[in-house]
Design a protein around this motif. Structure first.
Motif, PDB file in Angstrom:
ATOM      1  N   ALA A 193       0.828  -1.208   0.000  1.00 21.83           N
ATOM      2  CA  ALA A 193       0.000   0.000   0.000  1.00 21.83           C
ATOM      3  C   ALA A 193       0.857   1.250   0.000  1.00 21.83           C
ATOM      4  O   ALA A 193       0.587   2.219  -0.725  1.00 21.83           O
ATOM      5  N   SER A 196       2.420   2.037  -3.377  1.00 20.11           N
ATOM      6  CA  SER A 196       1.535   2.470  -4.455  1.00 20.11           C
ATOM      7  C   SER A 196       1.457   3.980  -4.567  1.00 20.11           C
ATOM      8  O   SER A 196       0.844   4.494  -5.487  1.00 20.11           O
ATOM      9  N   TRP A 201      -4.497   8.317  -2.186  1.00 13.80           N
ATOM     10  CA  TRP A 201      -4.987   8.250  -0.819  1.00 13.80           C
ATOM     11  C   TRP A 201      -5.405   9.620  -0.311  1.00 13.80           C
ATOM     12  O   TRP A 201      -6.260   9.741   0.553  1.00 13.80           O
ATOM     13  N   THR A 231      -3.936   3.986   4.699  1.00 12.64           N
ATOM     14  CA  THR A 231      -3.249   2.726   4.432  1.00 12.64           C
ATOM     15  C   THR A 231      -3.481   1.729   5.556  1.00 12.64           C
ATOM     16  O   THR A 231      -3.811   0.567   5.325  1.00 12.64           O
ATOM     17  N   SER A 234      -7.112   0.437   5.496  1.00  4.95           N
ATOM     18  CA  SER A 234      -7.396  -0.519   4.430  1.00  4.95           C
ATOM     19  C   SER A 234      -6.833  -1.896   4.765  1.00  4.95           C
ATOM     20  O   SER A 234      -7.470  -2.923   4.493  1.00  4.95           O
ATOM     21  N   VAL A 235      -5.645  -1.957   5.360  1.00  2.43           N
ATOM     22  CA  VAL A 235      -5.072  -3.248   5.756  1.00  2.43           C
ATOM     23  C   VAL A 235      -5.902  -3.880   6.867  1.00  2.43           C
ATOM     24  O   VAL A 235      -6.139  -5.097   6.876  1.00  2.43           O
ATOM     25  N   TRP A 433      -7.884  -5.386  -3.914  1.00  2.00           N
ATOM     26  CA  TRP A 433      -6.873  -4.615  -3.211  1.00  2.00           C
ATOM     27  C   TRP A 433      -6.401  -3.404  -4.004  1.00  2.00           C
ATOM     28  O   TRP A 433      -6.254  -2.307  -3.441  1.00  2.00           O
ATOM     29  N   ARG A 436      -8.583  -0.331  -3.897  1.00  2.00           N
ATOM     30  CA  ARG A 436      -8.956   0.079  -2.546  1.00  2.00           C
ATOM     31  C   ARG A 436      -9.272   1.562  -2.471  1.00  2.00           C
ATOM     32  O   ARG A 436     -10.146   1.978  -1.723  1.00  2.00           O
TER      33      ARG A 436
END
Length: 521
Positions: A193, A196, A201, A231, A234-235, A433, A436
């Motif tokens: 993440a 990326s 985000w 991040t 999302s995880v 993913w 996201r």
């Protein structure tokens, strides 16, 4: 129109979180003031429904399964998801982190701790831990004469590394292979993440349970903090989702493979020299055959983002990493390597594989004469089709590459002679993913929009067929100012900015109060 009337029309007190509309009491007195009222439509937020759905799945699994680890997980996870739903219901912010943390504790941490203490685990955990001891003592993680299903190790030699802590430290809880599966998966997804980039985000920052001003604060530091928080959120959500939480707790060996595959794709999409992407792809390829389709997809993506030289470098690094892990163990006992890693997964070993979900490949191999050959041919045809698509229309973004890889793996999981429904977690995670940011934005928008389906009196009749946004912003075909309706404005004059938007001063207000038909967003 005074600011108080604006608050009444919106159903939101200025400065309050927009996800918590306040019921306003009708004004006392005669005339228009006596008829001013707010009709509020009650609704159940979708994050609450999501967690309740997860709880229903976990409880159902606990009631119908015959596997002890799955029953433990279902009971613990159902409680965790119900707590997450209640926290989400009480929170003024949609998809609040507290709900995700509660779900993660109930669906992963608690059942994992209970099973480690009880010694309950899927057979894969024992296979990996035994292979770690064999690797240390004989140089090969494969028993030379397997007698039963649990003696077979269908994984590549790199997977045995997760069993080495058990061989070194014995029954210590932290030596359990599942702990290291979880650590490898979560670390890989977190780094993926972060790799990326943060631009997407910043557009989809999550509410952190702080004040509106803090959530809307600008600046580089604020944007970076929000990106990091997004991040982490999302995880957390990914790990708490039942399709991921269940194998994390009971011992799914596929999750560290998936984590490294996502990391390899993220690094390939970022460009660069290709060395880091090659290391991640090689590490995934050293664990299990299912990671090998990543190599052509990731290298094609890297050739587009960073050039052919970077792709070649990444390919060389990936092959070297995989070879260092696989070749020595294969040479230590070639016969055992072929028996465990090649024949057994194809259903041709001395013992039939327990992977027997009724997917097309298994059905062919079981009920059609020569079905194993037919399933293998179909599997090869699917691989050729994906390879041709890479040559004809190479993926140019990480999302396109993840979609191509998800399609290829989905076909492979369906056509393998020995397969399980659990393998479909590969295409599921890959497809979701790398979208996201879109999913977070959509969830945040749904959570922050308050649908109002009635009529609102505010000095005149305002038909709210549109949406009331978070932060106090009222969409009514124009924007309301203290003196009347301002079209194209974004705030309430005479008060502090709403939702962090700068006030509009130069648009003339509507002089009279008439029936205003609110537009839809």
């Amino acid at each position: 129109m005074p600011p108080e009337s604006l608050s009444l029309a919106a159903g939101v007190r200025l400065g309050d979180p927009a996800d918590a509309p306040v019921r306003q009491e009708p004004r006392r007195g005669g005339g228009r003031a006596s008829s001013r009222r707010v009709l509020r439509v009650r609704r159940v937020r979708r994050d609450v429904l999501f967690w309740l759905g997860c709880a229903g799945f976990a409880l159902t699994l606990a009631l119908v399964t015959t596997l002890t680890p799955h029953r433990i997980w279902g009971a613990c996870a159902a409680v965790g998801y119900v707590v997450a739903a209640e926290l989400a219901r009480r929170s003024p912010y949609a998809w609040d982190r507290r709900g995700a943390v509660a779900a993660l504790l109930g669906a992963v941490v608690v059942p994992l701790a209970v099973m480690v203490v009880m010694g309950a685990a899927q057979s894969e955990v024992r296979v990996v831990e035994n292979s770690g001891g064999l690797l240390l003592h004989s140089g090969s993680p494969y028993p030379p004469h397997p007698a039963g299903v649990e003696d077979y190790n269908p994984y590549l030699p790199g997977m045995a590394l997760f069993g080495i802590p058990r061989a070194l430290f014995g029954g210590t809880p932290l030596a359990d292979a599942r702990v290291w599966f979880c650590a490898a998966f979560l670390a890989s997804m977190l780094v993926a993440a972060l790799s990326s980039g943060h631009k997407s985000w910043r557009k989809s920052r999550w509410q952190e349970g702080t004040s509106g001003g803090g959530a809307a604060g600008g600046g580089a530091a604020g944007g970076g903090a929000a990106g990091g928080a997004s991040t982490a959120n999302s995880v957390l959500l990914l790990a708490a989702f039942p399709a991921v939480a269940l194998p994390l707790a009971v011992g799914g060996v596929d999750l560290p493979v998936i984590g490294l595959m996502c990391l390899g794709l993220a690094l390939a999409g970022r460009g660069g020299s290709g060395t880091a992407a090659g290391l991640a792809m090689g590490a995934a390829a050293a664990l299990k055959w299912t990671a090998w389709p990543l190599l052509p997809v990731g290298l094609v993506l890297l050739a587009v983002t960073a050039g052919r030289r970077a792709a070649v470098r990444a390919g060389v690094v990936a092959v070297l990493v995989a070879a260092v892990a696989v070749v020595p163990a294969a040479l230590a006992d070639p016969h055992a390597f072929v028996e465990h890693v090649v024949l057994f997964p194809l259903g041709e070993g001395g013992v039939r594989s327990p992977a027997a979900s009724p997917l097309p490949g298994y059905l062919l191999a079981t009920y059609v004469p020569g079905g194993s050959v037919l399933a293998t041919v179909a599997l090869a045809a699917a691989a050729v089709g994906v390879a041709v698509s890479l040559a004809v229309r190479p993926p140019r973004t990480v999302v396109q590459a993840a979609d191509r890889l998800a399609i290829g793996l989905g076909l492979a999981m369906c056509l393998m002679p020995a397969t399980r429904f659990g393998y479909l977690v590969y295409p599921l995670v890959l497809a979701a993913w790398f979208r996201r940011a879109e999913l977070v934005t959509a969830a945040r928008r749904v959570g922050r929009l308050v649908r109002t389906g009635g009529l609102v009196r505010a000095g005149g009749l305002v038909r709210t067929g549109g949406l009331v946004r978070a932060g106090g912003l009222v969409r009514t075909g124009g924007l309301v100012r203290a003196g009347g309706l301002v079209r194209g404005g974004a705030s309430v004059a005479g008060s502090r900015p709403v939702g962090g938007v700068r006030p509009v001063r130069d648009t003339p207000p509507v002089k009279d109060e008439r029936l205003i038909g609110a537009g839809r967003e």
